[in-house]
Design an enzyme around this catalytic site. Structure first.
Site, PDB file in Angstrom:
ATOM      1  N   THR A   5       0.847  -1.202   0.000  1.00 49.84           N
ATOM      2  CA  THR A   5       0.000   0.000   0.000  1.00 49.84           C
ATOM      3  C   THR A   5       0.877   1.244   0.000  1.00 49.84           C
ATOM      4  O   THR A   5       0.606   2.218  -0.722  1.00 49.84           O
ATOM      5  CB  THR A   5      -0.943  -0.007   1.225  1.00 49.84           C
ATOM      6  OG1 THR A   5      -1.492  -1.310   1.401  1.00 49.84           O
ATOM      7  CG2 THR A   5      -2.077   0.994   1.046  1.00 49.84           C
ATOM      8  N   ALA A  61      -0.971  -1.274   7.293  1.00 50.57           N
ATOM      9  CA  ALA A  61      -1.227  -2.114   8.467  1.00 50.57           C
ATOM     10  C   ALA A  61      -1.820  -3.431   7.993  1.00 50.57           C
ATOM     11  O   ALA A  61      -2.363  -3.513   6.888  1.00 50.57           O
ATOM     12  CB  ALA A  61      -2.189  -1.417   9.432  1.00 50.57           C
ATOM     13  N   GLU A 105       9.426   0.428  11.759  1.00 50.23           N
ATOM     14  CA  GLU A 105       8.114   1.105  11.669  1.00 50.23           C
ATOM     15  C   GLU A 105       7.705   1.653  13.030  1.00 50.23           C
ATOM     16  O   GLU A 105       7.190   2.772  13.140  1.00 50.23           O
ATOM     17  CB  GLU A 105       7.051   0.138  11.146  1.00 50.23           C
ATOM     18  CG  GLU A 105       7.222  -0.175   9.665  1.00 50.23           C
ATOM     19  CD  GLU A 105       6.305  -1.263   9.151  1.00 50.23           C
ATOM     20  OE1 GLU A 105       6.069  -1.298   7.940  1.00 50.23           O
ATOM     21  OE2 GLU A 105       5.831  -2.099   9.950  1.00 50.23           O
TER      22      GLU A 105
HETATM   23  O1  LIG Z   1       3.582  -3.677   8.546  1.00 50.06           O
HETATM   24  C1  LIG Z   1       3.913  -3.711   7.398  1.00 50.06           C
HETATM   25  C2  LIG Z   1       5.271  -4.093   6.956  1.00 50.06           C
HETATM   26  O2  LIG Z   1       6.049  -4.549   8.023  1.00 50.06           O
HETATM   27  C3  LIG Z   1       2.944  -3.350   6.339  1.00 50.06           C
HETATM   28  O3  LIG Z   1       2.579  -2.029   6.522  1.00 50.06           O
HETATM   29  C4  LIG Z   1       1.760  -4.250   6.430  1.00 50.06           C
HETATM   30  O4  LIG Z   1       2.220  -5.587   6.319  1.00 50.06           O
HETATM   31  C5  LIG Z   1       0.758  -3.962   5.320  1.00 50.06           C
HETATM   32  O5  LIG Z   1       1.306  -4.284   4.097  1.00 50.06           O
HETATM   33  P1  LIG Z   1       0.516  -4.193   2.747  1.00 50.06           P
HETATM   34  O6  LIG Z   1       0.268  -2.747   2.491  1.00 50.06           O
HETATM   35  O7  LIG Z   1       1.444  -4.819   1.732  1.00 50.06           O
HETATM   36  O8  LIG Z   1      -0.757  -4.978   2.897  1.00 50.06           O
END
Ligand SMILES: O=C(CO)[C@H](O)[C@H](O)COP(=O)(O)O
EC number: 5.3.1.6
Length: 232
Positions: free
Chosen positions: A34, A89, A109
Site C-alpha cells: 500500500t 497495516a 516502523e
Molecule cells: O507492517 C507492514 C510491513 O512490516 C505493512 O505495513 C503491512 O504488512 C501492510 O502491508 P501491505 O500494504 O502490503 O498490505
C-alpha cells in the site's frame, strides 16, 4: 475481492494520504504494497509539481523506491521531529489497535511511528476487523537463542511459526533479526499480550501497535473513508 480490486483500493488510499504531505515537511514513509502506491504518488508530485519534503523511511525497500524518485531521505537520527508518518497495516479494529509487520519491517516502523507527531495508516477495507489476531502476529526475535524463545511461545499456546522465505531460509529483518509469527486466531487482551512479549528475553519488538494511530484512511469501493481516533 480479487487482487486487482484490492490493489485499486490500496492505491486510492495511498493517493489520498499523499495529500497530507506538503512543502517543507518531514514525513515518515512506511513499508508494504500500500505504501508503494503512496510513494509512487509522492514521487510523481516531486517530479511533476516540485513538491519538496524530507522522508524518513522504515525499510531499505522504501528508501530505494523513494530515492529512485529523487525524494530526499535522511536517517531517523538526523531529524528532531517527524511531522507525519504514513504506513500500511495488516489489521486494525474499532479501538484503533492494530497489527503490523507482515512485511517484516515492524521494528523500524515502530521506531519511526513513536517519534512522529501524527500517524496515518492506509489500508484497504479487508484490514478493518472486529477483533485483531486472525492475521498472524509478527514478533522480531534475535537469532541467538531464537529456538528457546519459540519453545516458550509454544508452551504458552501462542502457536509460533518461524518466518521463512521462498527458498526455505529464515527471513531476516533490516536489523538482521528473525520474525516469528504467532497464529493466535484472535487477540482478546492485546495489552497483556504486548506486555508478555516485550518482557520475553530475545524479543526485540512485536507487531501490536495499540492506540498509536491517529487516522486510518480506508480504501473503500465508494471512495477513501477516513477514521479518526478520538482516544489519543
Ligand atoms: O507492517 C507492514 C510491513 O512490516 C505493512 O505495513 C503491512 O504488512 C501492510 O502491508 P501491505 O500494504 O502490503 O498490505
Amino acid at each position: 475481492m480479487d487482487k486487482a480490486q484490492q490493489d485499486a483500493l490500496k492505491k486510492a488510499a495511498g493517493i489520498e494520504a499523499a495529500k497530507l504531505v506538503t512543502n517543507g515537511m518531514i514525513a515518515g514513509l512506511g513499508t508494504g504494497s500500500t505504501v508503494r502506491f503512496l510513494v509512487d504518488e509522492l514521487g510523481r508530485r516531486v517530479q511533476e509539481e516540485g513538491l519538496q519534503f524530507t522522508g524518513v523511511t522504515t525499510s531499505r525497500r522504501t528508501q530505494e523506491q523513494a530515492e529512485g524518485y529523487g525524494i530526499k531521505i535522511v536517517d531517523v537520527d538526523d531529524v528532531d521531529h517527524i511531522d507525519v508518518t504514513i504506513d500500511g497495516a495488516d489489521e486494525v479494529d474499532k479501538n484503533f489497535d492494530g497489527i503490523k509487520g507482515g512485511g517484516a519491517a515492524l521494528l523500524w516502523e515502530k521506531i519511526v511511528a513513536t517519534n512522529s507527531n501524527k500517524i496515518v495508516w492506509i489500508v484497504d477495507e479487508s484490514k478493518v476487523v472486529d477483533t485483531i489476531g486472525a492475521f498472524p502476529l509478527p514478533v522480531e526475535v534475535i537469532p541467538f537463542g531464537a529456538g528457546h524463545v519459540i519453545k516458550k511461545f509454544e508452551a504458552k499456546g501462542y502457536k509460533p511459526v518461524l518466518r521463512l522465505d521462498a527458498d526455505g531460509k529464515e527471513v531476516r529483518t533490516d536489523e538482521n533479526n528473525f520474525v516469528v509469527d504467532l497464529h493466535l486466531g484472535r487477540i482478546d487482551h492485546p495489552r497483556e499480550l504486548a506486555e508478555d512479549l516485550i518482557n520475553t528475553v530475545g524479543v526485540v519488538e512485536h507487531g501490536l501497535f495499540l492506540n498509536m494511530v491517529d487516522t486510518v484512511i480506508v480504501g473503500d469501493p465508494n471512495g477513501p473513508r477516513v477514521m479518526t481516533n478520538g482516544n489519543k
